[in-house]
Design a protein around this motif. Structure first.
Motif, PDB file in Angstrom:
ATOM      1  N   LEU A   8     -48.750   0.980 -23.447  1.00 58.52           N
ATOM      2  CA  LEU A   8     -48.496  -0.258 -22.778  1.00 58.52           C
ATOM      3  C   LEU A   8     -50.537  -1.008 -22.890  1.00 58.52           C
ATOM      4  CD1 LEU A   8     -47.714  -3.355 -21.923  1.00 58.52           C
ATOM      5  CD2 LEU A   8     -48.574  -1.975 -19.195  1.00 58.52           C
ATOM      6  N   LEU A   9     -50.995  -0.424 -22.315  1.00 63.10           N
ATOM      7  CA  LEU A   9     -52.451  -1.032 -22.582  1.00 63.10           C
ATOM      8  C   LEU A   9     -52.741  -0.813 -24.293  1.00 63.10           C
ATOM      9  CD1 LEU A   9     -55.526  -2.130 -22.056  1.00 63.10           C
ATOM     10  CD2 LEU A   9     -56.401   0.299 -21.035  1.00 63.10           C
ATOM     11  N   PRO A  10     -52.688  -0.119 -25.448  1.00 58.09           N
ATOM     12  CA  PRO A  10     -52.829   0.313 -26.623  1.00 58.09           C
ATOM     13  C   PRO A  10     -52.516  -1.012 -27.489  1.00 58.09           C
ATOM     14  CG  PRO A  10     -52.941   2.275 -26.101  1.00 58.09           C
ATOM     15  CD  PRO A  10     -52.216   1.196 -24.983  1.00 58.09           C
ATOM     16  N   GLY A  11     -51.117  -0.552 -27.652  1.00 60.33           N
ATOM     17  CA  GLY A  11     -50.183  -2.176 -27.696  1.00 60.33           C
ATOM     18  C   GLY A  11     -50.823  -3.698 -27.218  1.00 60.33           C
ATOM     19  N   LEU A  12     -51.100  -4.589 -26.078  1.00 62.77           N
ATOM     20  CA  LEU A  12     -51.572  -4.890 -25.131  1.00 62.77           C
ATOM     21  C   LEU A  12     -52.572  -5.882 -27.021  1.00 62.77           C
ATOM     22  CD1 LEU A  12     -50.822  -5.256 -21.617  1.00 62.77           C
ATOM     23  CD2 LEU A  12     -50.286  -6.432 -23.620  1.00 62.77           C
ATOM     24  N   ILE A  13     -53.765  -4.870 -26.671  1.00 61.18           N
ATOM     25  CA  ILE A  13     -54.948  -4.675 -27.364  1.00 61.18           C
ATOM     26  C   ILE A  13     -54.911  -5.125 -28.679  1.00 61.18           C
ATOM     27  CG2 ILE A  13     -57.231  -4.086 -28.451  1.00 61.18           C
ATOM     28  CD1 ILE A  13     -57.341  -2.293 -24.961  1.00 61.18           C
ATOM     29  N   ALA A  14     -53.947  -4.360 -29.935  1.00 64.82           N
ATOM     30  CA  ALA A  14     -54.133  -4.128 -30.682  1.00 64.82           C
ATOM     31  C   ALA A  14     -52.790  -5.205 -30.953  1.00 64.82           C
ATOM     32  CB  ALA A  14     -52.879  -2.855 -31.784  1.00 64.82           C
ATOM     33  N   GLY A  15     -52.054  -5.732 -30.500  1.00 67.52           N
ATOM     34  CA  GLY A  15     -51.426  -6.991 -30.518  1.00 67.52           C
ATOM     35  C   GLY A  15     -51.827  -8.321 -29.897  1.00 67.52           C
ATOM     36  N   LEU A  16     -53.038  -8.305 -29.367  1.00 69.02           N
ATOM     37  CA  LEU A  16     -53.626  -9.594 -29.203  1.00 69.02           C
ATOM     38  C   LEU A  16     -54.807 -10.189 -30.436  1.00 69.02           C
ATOM     39  CD1 LEU A  16     -54.831 -11.597 -27.654  1.00 69.02           C
ATOM     40  CD2 LEU A  16     -56.937  -9.868 -26.172  1.00 69.02           C
ATOM     41  N   VAL A  17     -54.822  -8.349 -31.331  1.00 66.79           N
ATOM     42  CA  VAL A  17     -56.392  -8.458 -32.467  1.00 66.79           C
ATOM     43  C   VAL A  17     -55.472  -8.891 -33.289  1.00 66.79           C
ATOM     44  CG1 VAL A  17     -57.333  -7.031 -34.219  1.00 66.79           C
ATOM     45  CG2 VAL A  17     -57.432  -6.762 -31.660  1.00 66.79           C
ATOM     46  N   ALA A  18     -54.072  -8.071 -33.922  1.00 65.65           N
ATOM     47  CA  ALA A  18     -53.571  -8.873 -34.884  1.00 65.65           C
ATOM     48  C   ALA A  18     -52.755 -10.609 -34.973  1.00 65.65           C
ATOM     49  CB  ALA A  18     -52.031  -7.905 -34.691  1.00 65.65           C
ATOM     50  N   THR A  19     -52.088 -10.975 -33.340  1.00 65.35           N
ATOM     51  CA  THR A  19     -52.513 -12.709 -32.801  1.00 65.35           C
ATOM     52  C   THR A  19     -53.320 -13.381 -33.547  1.00 65.35           C
ATOM     53  OG1 THR A  19     -51.170 -11.579 -30.948  1.00 65.35           O
ATOM     54  CG2 THR A  19     -52.219 -14.135 -31.465  1.00 65.35           C
ATOM     55  N   LEU A  20     -54.742 -12.822 -32.849  1.00 68.98           N
ATOM     56  CA  LEU A  20     -56.032 -13.596 -33.599  1.00 68.98           C
ATOM     57  C   LEU A  20     -55.958 -13.640 -35.056  1.00 68.98           C
ATOM     58  CD1 LEU A  20     -58.997 -12.822 -31.109  1.00 68.98           C
ATOM     59  CD2 LEU A  20     -56.953 -14.582 -31.396  1.00 68.98           C
ATOM     60  N   VAL A  21     -55.806 -12.426 -35.221  1.00 66.72           N
ATOM     61  CA  VAL A  21     -55.935 -12.474 -36.958  1.00 66.72           C
ATOM     62  C   VAL A  21     -55.221 -12.753 -37.911  1.00 66.72           C
ATOM     63  CG1 VAL A  21     -55.612 -11.350 -39.244  1.00 66.72           C
ATOM     64  CG2 VAL A  21     -56.696 -10.224 -37.344  1.00 66.72           C
ATOM     65  N   CYS A  22     -53.562 -12.923 -37.451  1.00 63.81           N
ATOM     66  CA  CYS A  22     -52.892 -14.049 -38.002  1.00 63.81           C
ATOM     67  C   CYS A  22     -52.618 -15.752 -37.598  1.00 63.81           C
ATOM     68  CB  CYS A  22     -51.539 -13.165 -37.376  1.00 63.81           C
ATOM     69  SG  CYS A  22     -50.367 -11.667 -37.815  1.00 63.81           S
ATOM     70  N   VAL A  61     -47.359  -8.265 -36.571  1.00 64.15           N
ATOM     71  CA  VAL A  61     -47.043  -8.340 -35.230  1.00 64.15           C
ATOM     72  C   VAL A  61     -46.397  -7.155 -34.573  1.00 64.15           C
ATOM     73  CG1 VAL A  61     -47.085  -9.032 -32.122  1.00 64.15           C
ATOM     74  CG2 VAL A  61     -48.418 -10.465 -33.709  1.00 64.15           C
ATOM     75  N   ALA A  62     -45.969  -6.656 -34.548  1.00 63.52           N
ATOM     76  CA  ALA A  62     -44.548  -5.545 -34.303  1.00 63.52           C
ATOM     77  C   ALA A  62     -45.590  -4.531 -34.982  1.00 63.52           C
ATOM     78  CB  ALA A  62     -43.380  -6.393 -34.667  1.00 63.52           C
ATOM     79  N   LEU A  63     -45.793  -4.598 -35.741  1.00 58.34           N
ATOM     80  CA  LEU A  63     -46.756  -3.176 -36.501  1.00 58.34           C
ATOM     81  C   LEU A  63     -47.958  -2.737 -35.681  1.00 58.34           C
ATOM     82  CD1 LEU A  63     -46.148  -3.479 -40.398  1.00 58.34           C
ATOM     83  CD2 LEU A  63     -45.087  -2.394 -39.170  1.00 58.34           C
ATOM     84  N   ALA A  64     -48.732  -3.499 -35.534  1.00 58.49           N
ATOM     85  CA  ALA A  64     -49.736  -3.330 -34.556  1.00 58.49           C
ATOM     86  C   ALA A  64     -49.518  -3.182 -33.050  1.00 58.49           C
ATOM     87  CB  ALA A  64     -51.162  -5.117 -33.775  1.00 58.49           C
ATOM     88  N   VAL A  65     -48.605  -3.303 -32.669  1.00 59.90           N
ATOM     89  CA  VAL A  65     -48.026  -2.847 -31.331  1.00 59.90           C
ATOM     90  C   VAL A  65     -47.498  -1.909 -31.314  1.00 59.90           C
ATOM     91  CG1 VAL A  65     -46.293  -3.244 -29.441  1.00 59.90           C
ATOM     92  CG2 VAL A  65     -47.368  -5.798 -30.661  1.00 59.90           C
ATOM     93  N   GLY A  66     -47.135  -1.893 -32.370  1.00 61.93           N
ATOM     94  CA  GLY A  66     -45.765  -0.509 -32.309  1.00 61.93           C
ATOM     95  C   GLY A  66     -46.377   1.057 -32.854  1.00 61.93           C
ATOM     96  N   ALA A  67     -47.945   0.658 -33.409  1.00 67.16           N
ATOM     97  CA  ALA A  67     -48.338   1.638 -33.502  1.00 67.16           C
ATOM     98  C   ALA A  67     -48.473   2.829 -32.683  1.00 67.16           C
ATOM     99  CB  ALA A  67     -49.683   1.340 -34.779  1.00 67.16           C
TER     100      ALA A  67
END
Length: 215
Positions: A8-22, A61-67
């Motif tokens: 959960l925590l790694p997915g939240l962080i990676a997803g947030l970074v991907a959201t800002l970049v996108c 975003v899905a790739l970042a969250v699911g990594a």
């Protein structure tokens, strides 16, 4: 067996970074859309390009969250919110700078395309109220923007849901595989010793005389 993390925590962080970049990337696309080839920008009245960008954002975003091998069932919903926020943020940021640059530019009869120098906090602040006002208009007039947001959210939700289901299915299959690989124990009678008694080197029976011990 060690406890598996939910991701959960790694997915939240990676997803947030991907959201800002996108969001930043979509803002650039909105701001400099007039520099794209006309055939690409006007394909399907412009909807094809916008839907494609929404799908790309959902995929990133899905790739970042699911990594991080997610197992938490809340991550698909979080990914959908992230993708929707990325599309909305890109639309608002690009439109804010475009409107602010046009309002702050000297009054002239010629239309100038946005430039990299127009990306300033002053232009963004000047155009932000006007960009947000678009979302308060009736959906019948702004349905395109809501459509792009919905496409990104639904696509990210489905992609991360499939990822979570695959990871959880793989976790359930691991204990079964370990049980199958264990060697089968040899059957023993109730009073049979676990280890057979060692035989004497002589190999004789009870009636064979033993050699007398030498002094």
């Amino acid at each position: 067996m060690s406890h598996k993390r939910s991701g959960l925590l790694p997915g939240l962080i990676a997803g947030l970074v991907a959201t800002l970049v996108c969001a930043a990337g979509l803002g650039f696309a909105v701001l400099f859309q007039d520099r794209l080839p006309r055939a690409v920008a006007t394909l399907g009245n412009g909807h094809a390009l916008s839907v494609t960008l929404s799908l790309v954002i959902a995929l990133l975003v899905a790739l970042a969250v699911g990594a991080a091998r997610p197992r938490n069932r809340a991550l698909p919903v979080v990914a959908a919110l992230y993708a929707a926020a990325a599309v909305a943020g890109g639309q608002i940021s690009g439109a804010s700078i475009m409107i602010g640059a046009a309002r702050r530019a000297p009054a002239s009869g010629t239309h100038s395309s946005p430039r990299f120098g127009d990306i300033t906090a002053a232009n963004a602040g000047e155009g932000l109220p006007h960009a947000l006002a678009v979302y308060r208009e009736p959906p019948a007039q702004t349905w395109q923007m809501w459509l792009y947001i919905a496409v990104a959210a639904v696509a990210a939700l489905l992609l991360v849901t499939l990822r979570v289901l695959r990871v959880r299915r793989a976790d359930r299959a691991e204990p079964a595989a370990e049980t199958t690989d264990e060697p089968e124990q040899e059957y023993r009678a109730p009073f049979e010793p676990a280890q057979a008694p060692a035989q004497q080197a002589g190999g004789g029976d009870l009636f064979t005389p033993r050699k007398p011990a030498k002094d």
